[in-house]
Design a protein around this motif. Sequence first.
Motif, PDB file in Angstrom:
ATOM      1  N   THR A  59       0.805  -1.227   0.000  1.00 12.85           N
ATOM      2  CA  THR A  59       0.000   0.000   0.000  1.00 12.85           C
ATOM      3  C   THR A  59       0.835   1.272   0.000  1.00 12.85           C
ATOM      4  O   THR A  59       0.297   2.365  -0.224  1.00 12.85           O
ATOM      5  N   ASN A  60       2.154   1.116   0.270  1.00 11.09           N
ATOM      6  CA  ASN A  60       3.058   2.269   0.336  1.00 11.09           C
ATOM      7  C   ASN A  60       2.593   3.277   1.385  1.00 11.09           C
ATOM      8  O   ASN A  60       2.654   4.491   1.191  1.00 11.09           O
ATOM      9  N   THR A  61       2.114   2.749   2.507  1.00  5.42           N
ATOM     10  CA  THR A  61       1.630   3.603   3.605  1.00  5.42           C
ATOM     11  C   THR A  61       2.111   3.028   4.941  1.00  5.42           C
ATOM     12  O   THR A  61       2.654   1.940   4.994  1.00  5.42           O
ATOM     13  N   TYR A  62       1.878   3.802   6.016  1.00 10.24           N
ATOM     14  CA  TYR A  62       2.123   3.362   7.394  1.00 10.24           C
ATOM     15  C   TYR A  62       3.583   2.982   7.661  1.00 10.24           C
ATOM     16  O   TYR A  62       3.872   2.083   8.443  1.00 10.24           O
ATOM     17  N   GLU A  63       4.493   3.722   7.022  1.00 11.57           N
ATOM     18  CA  GLU A  63       5.921   3.490   7.274  1.00 11.57           C
ATOM     19  C   GLU A  63       6.287   3.825   8.725  1.00 11.57           C
ATOM     20  O   GLU A  63       7.070   3.115   9.353  1.00 11.57           O
ATOM     21  N   SER A  64       5.738   4.918   9.250  1.00  9.00           N
ATOM     22  CA  SER A  64       6.093   5.321  10.610  1.00  9.00           C
ATOM     23  C   SER A  64       5.615   4.295  11.628  1.00  9.00           C
ATOM     24  O   SER A  64       6.297   4.013  12.620  1.00  9.00           O
ATOM     25  N   GLU A  65       4.436   3.692  11.371  1.00  6.89           N
ATOM     26  CA  GLU A  65       3.931   2.656  12.273  1.00  6.89           C
ATOM     27  C   GLU A  65       4.797   1.400  12.205  1.00  6.89           C
ATOM     28  O   GLU A  65       5.030   0.734  13.223  1.00  6.89           O
ATOM     29  N   LEU A  66       5.287   1.090  11.016  1.00  5.16           N
ATOM     30  CA  LEU A  66       6.175  -0.057  10.858  1.00  5.16           C
ATOM     31  C   LEU A  66       7.473   0.164  11.632  1.00  5.16           C
ATOM     32  O   LEU A  66       7.959  -0.743  12.330  1.00  5.16           O
ATOM     33  N   MET A  67       8.025   1.369  11.530  1.00  6.94           N
ATOM     34  CA  MET A  67       9.255   1.678  12.253  1.00  6.94           C
ATOM     35  C   MET A  67       9.037   1.588  13.766  1.00  6.94           C
ATOM     36  O   MET A  67       9.878   1.072  14.505  1.00  6.94           O
ATOM     37  N   GLN A  68       7.871   2.059  14.210  1.00  5.66           N
ATOM     38  CA  GLN A  68       7.541   1.983  15.635  1.00  5.66           C
ATOM     39  C   GLN A  68       7.412   0.529  16.076  1.00  5.66           C
ATOM     40  O   GLN A  68       7.871   0.144  17.161  1.00  5.66           O
ATOM     41  N   ALA A  69       6.799  -0.285  15.213  1.00 12.18           N
ATOM     42  CA  ALA A  69       6.624  -1.708  15.534  1.00 12.18           C
ATOM     43  C   ALA A  69       7.971  -2.401  15.667  1.00 12.18           C
ATOM     44  O   ALA A  69       8.157  -3.252  16.545  1.00 12.18           O
ATOM     45  N   VAL A  70       8.917  -2.056  14.814  1.00 17.52           N
ATOM     46  CA  VAL A  70      10.250  -2.659  14.856  1.00 17.52           C
ATOM     47  C   VAL A  70      10.920  -2.386  16.205  1.00 17.52           C
ATOM     48  O   VAL A  70      11.591  -3.265  16.769  1.00 17.52           O
ATOM     49  N   ASP A  71      10.696  -1.206  16.751  1.00 14.96           N
ATOM     50  CA  ASP A  71      11.294  -0.873  18.049  1.00 14.96           C
ATOM     51  C   ASP A  71      10.785  -1.787  19.158  1.00 14.96           C
ATOM     52  O   ASP A  71      11.515  -2.110  20.090  1.00 14.96           O
TER      53      ASP A  71
END
Length: 448
Positions: free
Chosen positions: A290-302
């Motif tokens: 979807t090319n969206t929610y990159e910031s949420e993905l980065m937060q999830a990785v943390d």
Amino acid sequence: MSKIKTHFVYVLWLMLVSHSFLFAQENPEDIALAEDKIENDFYESLKQRAIENYDKAIIAIEKCITTDANNPVFYHELGKNLLDLKQYPQAEKAFQKAIDLNPKERWYWNGLYDVYYQLKEYQKSIPIVQKLIEFDPNMKEDLISLYMYTNQRDKALELLKQMENEMVLSKTMEFYKLKIQESNSFAKPEKNELEKAIKNNPQEEQNYIDLILLYSESNQEEKAFEVAKKLADAIPNSDWAKISLFKFYLVENNGAEASKALLTVLKNDKLDMKIKQRMLNEFLLFVVKTNTYESELMQAVDYVSSDTSINSPLEIGKFYFNKKLYDKAIPYLEKGLKKEVENLNNVILLIKSYDNTQQFEALAKLTEDYIDLFPSQVNLYYYAGYANNKTTNFKKAKSYLETGLEFLVEDAELEYQFYIQLAEVYKNLGDQKKETLYLSKAKEIVKK
């Protein structure tokens, strides 16, 4: 020290500790002689076993038992050799003797389990594995298999449900569960029965889960989604509600709710890390699609950064790198490198990502930092010179490139690139003679 010798020293130490009291009142010279004899016989047994001379190993270990009949280590070694010779009754007796002498040693129980398992005496294996679970909870899978072999499916299903609340079931365990549930005696409750059970006891989580699975397996995803929402309403803290809703939100392309559910699950320290990693991978695929929610993905990785079994930022960085999405790969590769500072493969991926996105200052800093850590890696000198050329630090570029050439061995392509960069250096330093020299060296490589 060889592997055999290392094992010998360790086991010998245990053996000497366990039998030293026998000699407490004896002449010191007699003690020394007895200990030398045991050491020699025990080492001989290990040596013969290592080359698969089990008969000779048994003779040597029996000499140890003659000297000290109360040492469980000797009986364990005897049992292993007898088992290799398929002398099962004798092996069983030896392992049982070791257990009688020291029931707190896991490997003695394990030896007895090996005997019964090879004989396919699964009923006898069950109490042994129940004991082994005290040492290693992962042995629960063995116990379930034994229950299946002995047709004790009620016990297998009960243990499977317990495990399912603690972890993600392996494919084999999922197969066993499905096999049990498909059998007539353990058929799943019908939809109406589950709905009635939920109505009568809305706080019983398992009924919701069973109904969700019932609908999902019959491809009624919308109804399964409704049950998951009911579970979330009835038991707001239910982890399984969040997991189920997360999957349904992804199917509906509802990234906002999916990310909320994901982050809620990832914050929960009680849930198995395998579940979290699986959800993170599913969300990664959604983000890419979807090319969206990159910031949420980065937060999830943390939230999964504490997982020592996998470097999640690095794996996501590799995923983006392989798709040539270098700008997206960079922040994850940088995080991954902080987690594994000496991961050279990660460094190389980050170098190439900086190069492809023309981040030459970052490239120069990275390579210069890692030259100190990996001083013989030629690629680092090349990229340090290349990056400094791009940022007009020509003298630094010259130093790195000339030093790197000293480490270069039989790599014509990389040698060519070094010469091209050195030609660029001397061009910008106003030394036309050396510029021509390195250009000619580069042409000679092309001719070859």
